[in-house]
Design an enzyme around this catalytic site. Structure first.
Site, mmCIF file in Angstrom:
data_model
loop_
_atom_site.group_PDB
_atom_site.id
_atom_site.type_symbol
_atom_site.label_atom_id
_atom_site.label_comp_id
_atom_site.label_asym_id
_atom_site.label_seq_id
_atom_site.Cartn_x
_atom_site.Cartn_y
_atom_site.Cartn_z
ATOM 1 N N LEU A 137 2.986 9.447 3.329
ATOM 2 C CA LEU A 137 2.515 10.116 2.128
ATOM 3 C C LEU A 137 2.197 9.174 0.973
ATOM 4 O O LEU A 137 1.965 9.608 -0.158
ATOM 5 C CB LEU A 137 3.528 11.184 1.691
ATOM 6 C CG LEU A 137 3.793 12.264 2.756
ATOM 7 C CD1 LEU A 137 4.879 13.214 2.300
ATOM 8 C CD2 LEU A 137 2.525 13.009 3.116
ATOM 9 N N CYS A 138 2.168 7.875 1.254
ATOM 10 C CA CYS A 138 1.807 6.893 0.221
ATOM 11 C C CYS A 138 0.296 6.852 0.042
ATOM 12 O O CYS A 138 -0.460 6.937 1.003
ATOM 13 C CB CYS A 138 2.299 5.506 0.614
ATOM 14 S SG CYS A 138 4.053 5.262 0.383
ATOM 15 N N HIS A 139 -0.118 6.678 -1.208
ATOM 16 C CA HIS A 139 -1.537 6.544 -1.518
ATOM 17 C C HIS A 139 -2.009 5.120 -1.199
ATOM 18 O O HIS A 139 -1.267 4.170 -1.444
ATOM 19 C CB HIS A 139 -1.789 6.797 -3.015
ATOM 20 C CG HIS A 139 -1.498 8.188 -3.436
ATOM 21 N ND1 HIS A 139 -0.229 8.626 -3.749
ATOM 22 C CD2 HIS A 139 -2.318 9.256 -3.602
ATOM 23 C CE1 HIS A 139 -0.278 9.897 -4.091
ATOM 24 N NE2 HIS A 139 -1.530 10.306 -4.009
ATOM 25 N N MET B 204 6.950 1.349 -3.375
ATOM 26 C CA MET B 204 6.944 1.328 -1.911
ATOM 27 C C MET B 204 6.278 0.061 -1.379
ATOM 28 O O MET B 204 6.708 -0.495 -0.374
ATOM 29 C CB MET B 204 6.255 2.573 -1.343
ATOM 30 C CG MET B 204 6.993 3.868 -1.653
ATOM 31 S SD MET B 204 8.765 3.816 -1.260
ATOM 32 C CE MET B 204 8.726 3.467 0.481
ATOM 33 N N GLU B 205 5.258 -0.418 -2.066
ATOM 34 C CA GLU B 205 4.598 -1.653 -1.658
ATOM 35 C C GLU B 205 5.534 -2.848 -1.814
ATOM 36 O O GLU B 205 5.588 -3.718 -0.941
ATOM 37 C CB GLU B 205 3.310 -1.837 -2.456
ATOM 38 C CG GLU B 205 2.190 -0.891 -2.059
ATOM 39 C CD GLU B 205 2.397 0.574 -2.459
ATOM 40 O OE1 GLU B 205 1.676 1.433 -1.927
ATOM 41 O OE2 GLU B 205 3.272 0.872 -3.311
ATOM 42 N N ASP C 182 12.329 -12.170 13.212
ATOM 43 C CA ASP C 182 11.532 -12.351 14.420
ATOM 44 C C ASP C 182 11.351 -13.823 14.768
ATOM 45 O O ASP C 182 11.484 -14.212 15.931
ATOM 46 C CB ASP C 182 10.156 -11.693 14.242
ATOM 47 C CG ASP C 182 9.302 -11.822 15.479
ATOM 48 O OD1 ASP C 182 9.794 -11.486 16.584
ATOM 49 O OD2 ASP C 182 8.146 -12.258 15.365
#
Length: 161
Positions: free
Chosen positions: A74-76, A112-113, A127
């Site tokens: 739901l992130c733009h 969020m970014e 990793d």
């Protein structure tokens, strides 16, 4: 206060930001990755057979910030004007602190970014080093600061700890 991504029927919903004012928005986030002293020393000395671990993790974090809307439903999609990923070796705690910064002029925040950048940089370190240290631990992923928008300025307490 209610969840912004849930509509009146309890369904997942992308927030309509079309009426929001365009403002400068900034978010900073952090994450930590703990490892053995041997692994940390190998990274610091640049002795890793895969090359510059920090450079690879930095690029991964920047790329991840740019792809956040593809990862989190739901992130733009955002036109980021700046993404920065930095590393702080905390040798006394056998860990690396990752800090990200995301900026833009827009109608929605960039928390969020910033979180995605810090998280993916940590995952990339994991990793690249898992062959020599399978017991690494990623922790402490959080927003450190958020500026812009109607909710104002937020600064987390105990930063960098």
């Amino acid at each position: 206060m209610s969840f912004t991504h849930i509509n009146q029927n309890g369904e997942a919903n992308m927030v309509d930001v079309s009426e929001k004012t365009v403002t400068a928005r900034i978010a900073r986030a952090e994450a930590f990755i703990e490892m053995t002293p041997k692994t940390l020393d190998m990274i610091i000395k640049g002795d890793h057979h895969k090359g510059d671990v920090f450079a690879t993790a930095r690029i991964a974090g920047i790329q991840a910030a740019k792809q956040t809307s593809q990862l989190i439903p739901l992130c733009h999609p955002l036109m980021l004007s700046k993404v920065k990923v930095e590393f702080e070796v905390q040798a006394d705690q056998n860990r690396i602190r990752i800090e990200s910064l995301c900026k833009l002029a827009g109608q929605t925040g960039v928390e969020m970014e910033a979180l995605t950048a810090a998280s993916v940089a940590a995952l990339t370190l994991f990793d690249m080093c898992k062959a020599v240290d399978k017991a690494m631990v990623i922790s402490g992923v959080r927003v450190l600061e958020k500026q812009g928008g109607k909710s104002g300025h937020f600064v987390a307490s105990n930063q960098g700890e």
